[in-house]
Design an enzyme around this catalytic site. Structure first.
Site, PDB file in Angstrom:
ATOM      1  CG  LEU A   1      48.296  45.010  35.410  1.00 11.08           C
ATOM      2  CD1 LEU A   1      47.552  43.705  35.654  1.00 11.08           C
ATOM      3  CD2 LEU A   1      49.158  44.908  34.156  1.00 11.08           C
TER       4      LEU A   1
ATOM      5  CE  LYS B   1      37.967  36.570  46.195  1.00 11.51           C
ATOM      6  NZ  LYS B   1      37.777  37.567  45.124  1.00 11.51           N
TER       7      LYS B   1
ATOM      8  CG  ASP C   1      39.765  37.923  50.127  1.00  8.14           C
ATOM      9  OD1 ASP C   1      39.756  37.007  50.969  1.00  8.14           O
ATOM     10  OD2 ASP C   1      38.784  38.223  49.421  1.00  8.14           O
ATOM     11  CD  GLU C   2      43.417  35.274  57.414  1.00  8.36           C
ATOM     12  OE1 GLU C   2      43.923  34.364  58.108  1.00  8.36           O
ATOM     13  OE2 GLU C   2      42.759  36.222  57.894  1.00  8.36           O
TER      14      GLU C   2
ATOM     15  CE  LYS D   1      34.725  51.627  28.886  1.00  5.28           C
ATOM     16  NZ  LYS D   1      33.411  51.158  29.385  1.00  5.28           N
TER      17      LYS D   1
ATOM     18  CE  LYS E   1      41.518  45.221  38.297  1.00  6.13           C
ATOM     19  NZ  LYS E   1      41.861  45.092  39.724  1.00  6.13           N
TER      20      LYS E   1
END
Length: 672
Positions: free
Chosen positions: A123, A42, A39-40, A127, A85
């Site tokens: 990471l 961000k 993501d440039e 769950k 996610k």
């Protein structure tokens, strides 16, 4: 750990990635942080927030192996935070989910190995105990890839471990916007606790770079999460407390610590980590009765000293002394090169000499008695309590009554805290007041233990307490010992005795100082000094002492329960004491087994179970037999010896490996 190091964070522009960067910059001095994301926009936004010349921005996708390699050149550590996610996004884009979560993980692993990265933590999610959708399936596959990759790292030994982060599902990728959408602000008490949970998880992950060996899956114990936020229908909070967070398969390989769990690897890795070949031996299965646990931080602490100006007589020994004394609640600590040396100078500091008498337990290593002989004193023994295997306060009182009548009272009594459990020190101290003897606690087995809810070593009931740091003990300095005391005069004497009786303290000198070089020998001492290397290792090990003892108690509880059907007596645990559990000695009920004590011992050894026997009663040793002691003098200690076997217990012993020990005991003792 991260000072002057290069750290790469995949998914670095995401919610977690940004918080990791902030925490690292806040607490460390990294050489460079590389933000890797696709993501440039961000990345540009981040560059306006993090005004730091150490930040580098790399536009790339984890699915692009070549680009990852370019970004990974020269990197020391990787935090892999890039993944799909969200449940719905993964269901609508299953192929992209596989590419990102599985193939992307493979690319990170390959790039890390190629570029010789030291350590990688991926990471994951807490769950993954029950897989219900493609997102969870791919994230579990990713986790397994990182764990198994410790097998293929080659000679440069890149290490891979996993941290299962606290999970929050039902949001889109912008968590900040999600919370604001529902009228919730980060960081305000009463609105939510998720931010604090995330910060806990970040601190936990960074700490695991120090403790990881490779192949572990670390799971933090985090406080119950958002209460108020659960009112929002789109927000589901998963609380990771208790056994429900592990699959049935993983549950058999879980070690529990005070603030976290570790899922241990299932196979022997090339790095011979604490959970694999160093437990089982290079020639096949061999499970030692005890062993050290050395972390990367321990190693780094020793290497730091090697690069420093002081290898001996520097700042680390006083720091170690202070660390142990403060932990125990004692005023002073005197570090030496072994517990034997500590016992020797403790006796000398209390004035033991020719014509004096020292009593101790026959159920100990010979050093507990030899220290009296070193001083020219006579040595005698007090039989043990058949339940605790410690010096019996009842037998002590009986012996004192007779000794007083014979004018043969001891000057010093050394109770030995066998296997890590304290003797009945209040009673022994009461007897000392009545009969006038001094007390040295031989707590070689017992650092980390407690008596009447206070740490062993605080000297509430003794003059001096002695600890051992041999590798099979609770913590180690390779070799080493330490004496604690609350009496400044004793501390001063022991400091002199450990170093030739030489001082540079003008207040102790006989003559005025002749210059900065000046020292005086004011007594006869020894070279019993601890090195800076040993002390640095000890300081680092002390940080994990409570974890080590806690884990030993987990193993003890399983042994107590699972050995209940065998013809053995498991160790008694006194209500007054919290044992450090250096040893787990069982007594075999030989009348119920058609085998001899020796045969049982040798069969267990032949199965790779490194059992031992603690101890041969000291008075039965040839040297002491020549002094007039005879078999039959101390019948409780002798009976214990004929039935005792110490079975494996140590930090790093997994439940899986412990089950091998238990199965071997069943096979040998019951033929099952």
């Amino acid at each position: 750990m991260f000072d002057d190091k290069v750290i790469l964070i995949t998914g670095g522009t995401g919610f977690l990635g940004k918080r990791y960067i902030a925490k690292i910059l806040e607490n460390y001095s990294p050489k460079k942080i590389i933000v890797y994301s696709r993501d440039e926009a961000k990345q540009f936004q981040m560059s306006q927030v993090f005004f730091d010349e150490r930040m580098r921005y790399f536009v790339g996708d984890v699915r692009d192996y070549d680009r990852l390699v370019d970004a990974t050149e020269g990197v020391d550590f990787i935090i892999h935070a890039s993944s799909m996610k969200q449940f719905l996004s993964s269901e609508y884009n299953p192929f992209e989910c596989v590419k990102t979560n599985v193939l992307g993980s493979q690319n990170v692993i390959r790039a890390a190995i190629k570029c010789r990265v030291k350590k990688v933590i991926a990471l994951s999610s807490d769950k993954l105990n029950k897989i219900e959708n493609i997102n969870e399936a791919t994230r579990l596959t990713s986790e397994k890839l990182f764990v198994a990759s410790n097998n293929i790292v080659g000679s440069h030994k890149t290490r891979f471990s996993v941290v299962r982060h606290h999970s929050l599902s039902g949001t889109d990728s912008d968590l900040m916007a999600f919370f604001e959408q529902h009228g919730m602000k980060f960081g305000e008490d009463g609105d939510n606790h998720y931010l604090s949970l995330i910060d806990q998880g970040i601190r936990f992950t960074l700490k695991n770079f120090e403790r990881m060996q490779g192949g572990e899956v670390f799971v933090p114990k985090l406080e119950s999460s958002i209460g108020k936020a659960q009112a929002y229908g789109n927000l589901e909070v998963y609380q990771n407390s208790g056994s429900d967070i592990f699959s049935e398969i993983d549950a058999n390989r879980v070690l529990e610590f005070e603030d976290h769990y570790v899922i241990c690897p299932t196979v022997q890795f090339a790095n011979k980590s604490d959970f694999t070949e160093n437990l089982l031996g290079e020639k096949g299965q061999y499970i030692s009765y005890g062993r050290q646990s050395i972390s990367q931080k321990d190693i780094d602490s020793v290497v730091e000293v090697l690069k420093s100006d002081f290898l001996t007589q520097g700042p680390k020994v006083p720091l170690f002394e202070q660390t142990v004394a403060e932990y125990c609640g004692a005023e002073y600590g005197v570090a030496v090169n072994s517990a034997t040396s500590a016992l020797h100078i403790a006796c000398l500091a209390l004035g033991l000499g020719e014509g004096d008498i020292l009593w101790t337990s026959p159920n100990s290593f010979v050093a507990s008695a030899n220290c009296g002989l070193y001083c020219g004193a006579k040595v005698d023994f007090v039989d043990i309590d058949p339940q605790t295997y410690n010096l019996s306060a009842d037998r002590l009182e009986d012996k004192l009554i007779k000794a007083k009548a014979d004018n043969q009272l001891p000057k010093i009594v050394i109770p030995v805290h066998f296997a890590g459990q304290s003797c009945d020190m209040a009673r022994i101290h009461q007897l000392s007041q009545e009969y006038g003897f001094r007390i040295i606690e031989d707590a070689s087995h017992a650092i980390g233990g407690k008596y009447l809810d206070k740490p062993v070593g605080g000297c509430q009931y003794s003059d001096i307490t002695v600890f051992s740091f041999h590798p099979v003990k609770i913590i180690t300095t390779a070799e080493g010992g330490l004496a604690t005391t609350n009496q400044p005069g004793l501390a001063e004497k022991m400091h002199l005795l450990r170093s030739h009786g030489v001082t540079r303290d003008p207040s102790l000198m006989v003559h005025p100082s002749e210059g900065g070089w000046y020292y005086e020998q004011i007594g006869l001492g020894f070279n019993y000094r601890m090195t800076e290397l040993q002390a640095a290792l000890g300081v680092s090990q002390m940080e994990r002492l409570d974890e080590f003892v806690f884990q030993r108690h987990q193993l003890q509880q399983r042994y107590d329960e699972l050995l209940d059907e065998l013809p053995v007596v498991t160790p008694y645990q006194s209500a007054d004491a919290y044992s450090a559990l250096h040893l787990y000695p069982i007594q075999v009920k030989l009348g119920q087994v058609n085998k001899s004590h020796k045969q049982i011992f040798e069969e267990l050894r032949s199965k790779g179970i490194g059992v031992n026997l603690h101890y041969i009663p000291i008075h039965t040793q040839p040297y002491y037999q020549n002094m007039g002691f005879r078999r039959g003098d101390f019948p409780n200690a002798e009976k214990y010896y004929t039935q005792a076997i110490s079975i494996p217990i140590f930090q790093g012993l997994t439940f899986d490996v412990q089950d091998i020990v238990i199965a071997s005991l069943f096979e040998v003792l019951k033929g099952e």
